[in-house]
Design an enzyme around this catalytic site. Structure first.
Site, PDB file in Angstrom:
ATOM      1  N   ASP A 191       5.649   5.962  -4.700  1.00 39.29           N
ATOM      2  CA  ASP A 191       6.404   5.125  -4.229  1.00 39.29           C
ATOM      3  C   ASP A 191       8.153   5.664  -4.221  1.00 39.29           C
ATOM      4  O   ASP A 191       8.831   6.266  -5.354  1.00 39.29           O
ATOM      5  CB  ASP A 191       6.491   3.860  -5.143  1.00 39.29           C
ATOM      6  CG  ASP A 191       4.709   3.365  -4.590  1.00 39.29           C
ATOM      7  OD1 ASP A 191       4.776   3.407  -3.740  1.00 39.29           O
ATOM      8  OD2 ASP A 191       4.351   3.397  -5.985  1.00 39.29           O
ATOM      9  N   ARG A 192       8.573   4.970  -4.076  1.00 41.16           N
ATOM     10  CA  ARG A 192      10.723   5.332  -4.421  1.00 41.16           C
ATOM     11  C   ARG A 192      10.862   5.269  -5.571  1.00 41.16           C
ATOM     12  O   ARG A 192      11.879   6.217  -5.821  1.00 41.16           O
ATOM     13  CB  ARG A 192      11.267   3.856  -3.503  1.00 41.16           C
ATOM     14  CG  ARG A 192      12.397   4.442  -3.195  1.00 41.16           C
ATOM     15  CD  ARG A 192      13.752   3.425  -2.968  1.00 41.16           C
ATOM     16  NE  ARG A 192      14.789   3.328  -3.196  1.00 41.16           N
ATOM     17  CZ  ARG A 192      15.730   2.607  -2.107  1.00 41.16           C
ATOM     18  NH1 ARG A 192      14.888   1.919  -1.608  1.00 41.16           N
ATOM     19  NH2 ARG A 192      16.536   2.938  -2.250  1.00 41.16           N
TER      20      ARG A 192
END
Length: 241
Positions: A55-56
């Site tokens: 995830d970012r």
């Protein structure tokens, strides 16, 4: 910027992904200009092929193949749970003993990308092994009590559902600090204001696997960033690892 390469051979490469950086270009984030894939490609002068995702807001070990042929050989290792992943996180509250959470998760639909989805997604198996490493009680209030408690966790996901660790910790009522979608805003604010911590406190620390070409056992580790290191020192957690 230059990415930290934590593993490389003639087939595979891994970097320590910074928190807040997208893995690859996405039409959902049109304004973004920096991506791990493009940055790494430019840095080493060749194409890379992502084998999994982070995830970012999550930092840590991010793994790529150096050819599409190798990618097609290694991708199944992730699907068949032969990649052993270890994460560290800071969560709200004290967890006193380790356990394995087997709690199925429905796929989270994206508001934009999945807006035309017609049927409700089914819940899929999701398993996370976790154990507490250290605890802290800080002299700041987030509500009823004059102090707040936090825990350093080690987590090993046995499955790879979207946002699995964040959602599992939320399910246990111990959300990860800095999680804006599954977390607790009061505790996130406490960390921003008192510890200058503006990131999700989730880090992919280690990836262990048997190399598909050489059959060697490989362990890839990614170190903590400055925000993590400052907190570890502030909370006296150096001995926990």
């Amino acid at each position: 910027m230059e990415l930290e390469i934590v593993y490389r051979d003639e087939y595979l490469i891994a970097v320590n992904k910074p928190a807040g950086m997208l893995v690859h270009r996405s039409w959902l984030d049109k304004h973004e200009t920096q991506f791990v894939m493009q940055t790494l490609r430019d840095q080493i002068g060749q194409h890379v092929f992502p084998l999994h995702r982070l995830d970012r807001p999550t930092s840590g070990v991010l793994f790529f193949a150096l050819s599409s042929e190798i990618a097609s050989q290694v991708m199944p290792l992730f699907a068949s749970r032969e990649m052993k992943k270890t994460y560290h996180a800071v969560v709200r509250g004290w967890i006193t003993e380790g356990a394995t959470l087997d709690y199925a998760l429905k796929e989270e639909l994206d508001k934009i990308a999945d807006k035309n989805a017609t049927k409700e997604p089914e819940a899929k198996e999701a398993i996370t092994e976790y154990r507490p490493l250290a605890q802290i009680e800080v002299p700041y209030s987030t509500g009823r009590f004059p102090t707040s408690r936090y825990c350093l966790m080690e987590m090993k996901p046995h499955t790879g559902r979207k946002h699995q660790l964040r959602r599992h910790m939320h399910h246990l009522s111990h959300p990860i600090i800095g999680d804006t979608s599954h977390g607790d805003g009061r505790h996130n604010r406490l960390f921003r204001e008192h510890y200058d911590c503006h990131r999700l406190m989730l880090h992919a620390s280690e990836l262990a696997f048997t190399h598909p070409i050489t059959n060697e056992n490989v362990i890839i580790k990614a170190g903590f960033d400055a925000v993590w290191l400052k907190l570890i020192e502030e909370f006296g957690w150096q001995e926990a690892f």
